[in-house]
Write a protein that holds these residues in place. Structure first.
Motif, short mmCIF file in Angstrom:
data_model
loop_
_atom_site.label_atom_id
_atom_site.label_comp_id
_atom_site.label_asym_id
_atom_site.label_seq_id
_atom_site.Cartn_x
_atom_site.Cartn_y
_atom_site.Cartn_z
N GLY A 169 89.55 -33.27 -33.05
CA GLY A 169 90.36 -34.66 -33.81
C GLY A 169 90.79 -35.76 -33.17
O GLY A 169 91.67 -36.39 -33.71
N LEU A 170 91.19 -35.22 -31.45
CA LEU A 170 92.02 -35.67 -30.77
C LEU A 170 91.08 -37.53 -30.02
O LEU A 170 91.58 -37.55 -28.74
N PRO A 219 93.04 -34.19 -36.79
CA PRO A 219 94.09 -33.05 -35.67
C PRO A 219 94.79 -32.53 -36.30
O PRO A 219 95.13 -33.07 -37.73
N ILE A 228 99.93 -33.98 -34.53
CA ILE A 228 100.32 -34.69 -35.04
C ILE A 228 102.39 -34.98 -34.82
O ILE A 228 103.28 -35.36 -34.14
N ASN A 231 86.30 -37.64 -35.88
CA ASN A 231 86.34 -36.18 -37.11
C ASN A 231 87.50 -36.41 -38.17
O ASN A 231 88.89 -37.08 -38.03
#
Lengths: 371, 371
Positions: A227-228, A47, A52, A43
């Motif tokens: 997104g990880l 994230p 983050i 993705n």
């Protein structure tokens, strides 16, 4: 020849393999980096900034092992999902959990049903524990639920793998179709329902959670919409006793502390998730438009990637894929018959899409010239 | 009762267990945090600031999976160790790699030799794959190399686990003693030589690497001296074919991207490592001095923890441990006979040592009062 320790017969029979070649390996071979990394269903929208920031803030604390019970994350997931913490197990991505499931349920020689062209890493685990993979071809680019059920019954299979939405095609079934499969499934067959792409699917595709059923495990992940991917954090939701079984074999201290921290923060940032889901949908449309601009069809997708029909056979699609890779665009493609006419393009930010739009016609022309 | 999917007979026979209760679980039970976390052999001196900075800088990149070949880290380790990259496999901590080793070499019912009171997580994996654990008691708080060798021969065991330096006692053998064990070991027995604490040991305790031998795997980690326990990054060094076997069963995309980044940075910061090793040695001395101040003996240690003889039997030591936990000091203790007279105290910064110094006499007094 010197004597050496013997692998088990099963281990000796397995190839030393990598289910997917990573883009880094291709970059090393090519001698240069990709300019668009849109091949691994990652993705690229990234994230949550809160995830983050949470990882950055906790980076100095990583001398500590993570909580082996994953307590806080399980609680947060349970609250989010409306189940009890005892209905959730956290692990190193869905991949890691799939390995544990095969280990828990499959003895050597037992049949496991999946789709022909389905998730290679699941197949890798089935082979790794000596299971006998029974595959059912896709039907119109969708997993064939009726065919899978028939195979389960015919083989008396302890395990059935279904991805909804599907990978590698991106297609999906509506919740009522999945619910019917569950209803009709033998009670002694465990359905591994991989919902890695659940967040990017229409809500109508995801059946309500029912943790009273002992024979369904719903697989979820922070790798896709959240997104990880690089943090390795997935989870399974299911009936309490089925979930407790993971404690028999899982690597209790296997989770990264920063994965916990990141997943908790990501879970709390609904706004980011909603934005990413919208970005993903927009990017899917963009990929379809780019394909159409080149006279190609795409398969409707509920995931963060789009299967694009290159308009020829498998070798032709492979040639297009090669042309894209040579032009610094990392994509992948399905390997099974019929599906293999497609390449699989992951969504990404505008710059990725622009490069793809620029390079696709060149790759197509090159493939046609050499066909 | 509803029918349900059946676990394999092996899985059904296993308890749903946690090899070690985490300090977080104790904190939840207590309802308050520990003030000194010196029980899990973590490294409170923390990771290299360069590793922290590297993770912080890379936190935004975790939407990407890590390189499944772990190429850069294997190269760096190979260079550091003077071997080839093909002699190194990277995994999710030594714990994760131990599971893979048992899986590769042990069929159900086969004997595996370890020490009575040795590493519980290794035993957990042996049980998890149906191995038959054969244990040899410690001798004078050290693993009994002669006894282990005799057990291997008697049982014709495919696998032998030895930790040098040892956990939970902290003792060690000199390299020549380990080398002799290796020489005398049947060629068909794989020695899993756990050197998690290798960096804090005297150099004379670590035999030179010999990757020509197919029956020795040297296990190393970034969890201890490098202070990255929470990132899950360990590795095994061995003969190329033995290393290649891991590719048959490992979870290729199982590593965290930030673990890679952190490990690479940690490996490059020799200065920090040297400082931590000195800090660890100083803290070991401090623990020994605190013990002596309370009239107690400690076992000489080459690790980042010290086994302290509480001067009584197992239940007495357990009572001292309980008194420390009640006083906000997290420590653990060995469970096996004779060893269980000790508590195991991990090194830590001054504040931890001061609290331990303050609370130990109180815990001892309370244990004596209730004895």
């Amino acid at each position: 020849m010197t004597a050496r320790p013997a692998l088990t017969p099963l281990a000796a029979s397995l190839p030393a393999t990598v289910p997917f070649v990573g883009p880094e390996a291709l970059e090393r071979t090519r001698g240069k980096a990709f300019r668009a990394r849109i091949g691994a269903n990652e993705n690229g929208f990234g994230p949550s900034p809160k995830a983050i920031a949470a990882m950055q803030a906790a980076a100095g604390e990583v001398w500590k092992y993570a909580d082996p019970e994953n307590h806080d994350l399980k609680q947060a997931l349970a609250t989010e999902l409306g189940v009890a913490a005892g209905n959730v197990v956290v692990g190193g991505g869905i991949d890691g959990l799939l390995g544990l499931i095969v280990r828990l349920y499959i003895e050597q020689g037992q049949p496991v049903v999946s789709s022909l062209g389905g998730y290679p890493t699941f197949n890798y685990h089935v082979a790794g524990f000596g299971g006998r993979l029974v595959t059912v071809p896709y039907s119109n680019d969708r997993e064939d639920l009726g065919g899978l059920l028939a195979a389960v019954r015919r083989e008396n299979a302890p395990l059935l793998y279904v991805a909804n939405p599907d990978n590698p095609m991106g297609t999906w079934w509506e919740a009522n179709e999945i619910a019917r499969l569950i209803e009709e499934l033998p009670e002694t067959t465990m359905l591994v329902l991989d919902e890695a792409y659940g967040e990017t699917a229409p809500a109508s595709a995801i059946p309500p959670l029912d943790v009273s059923r002992p024979n369904v495990l719903r697989m979820r992940t922070f790798s896709k919409a959240h997104g990880l991917a690089g943090m390795r954090c997935g989870y399974a939701v299911g009936e309490a006793e089925a979930i407790r079984a993971f404690d028999k074999v899982r690597n209790h201290f296997g989770m990264s502390r920063l994965a916990h921290v990141a997943a908790l923060a990501a879970l709390g940032d609904r706004q980011h998730l909603a934005r990413v889901v919208a970005d993903v949908a927009e990017s899917r449309d963009r990929i379809a438009a780019i394909a159409a601009g080149n006279g190609l069809a795409t398969v409707p997708s509920a995931t963060n990637f789009v299967a694009m029909d290159c308009g020829g056979d498998g070798p032709f699609a492979a040639s297009v894929l090669q042309g894209l890779i040579e032009r610094d665009v990392f994509v992948r493609k399905p390997a099974a018959p019929v599906l293999d006419r497609c390449i699989r393009v992951s969504v990404g930010p505008s710059a990725d899409m622009e490069l793809f739009e620029e390079m696709l016609p060149k790759a197509l022309a090159a493939a046609r010239a050499s066909a």
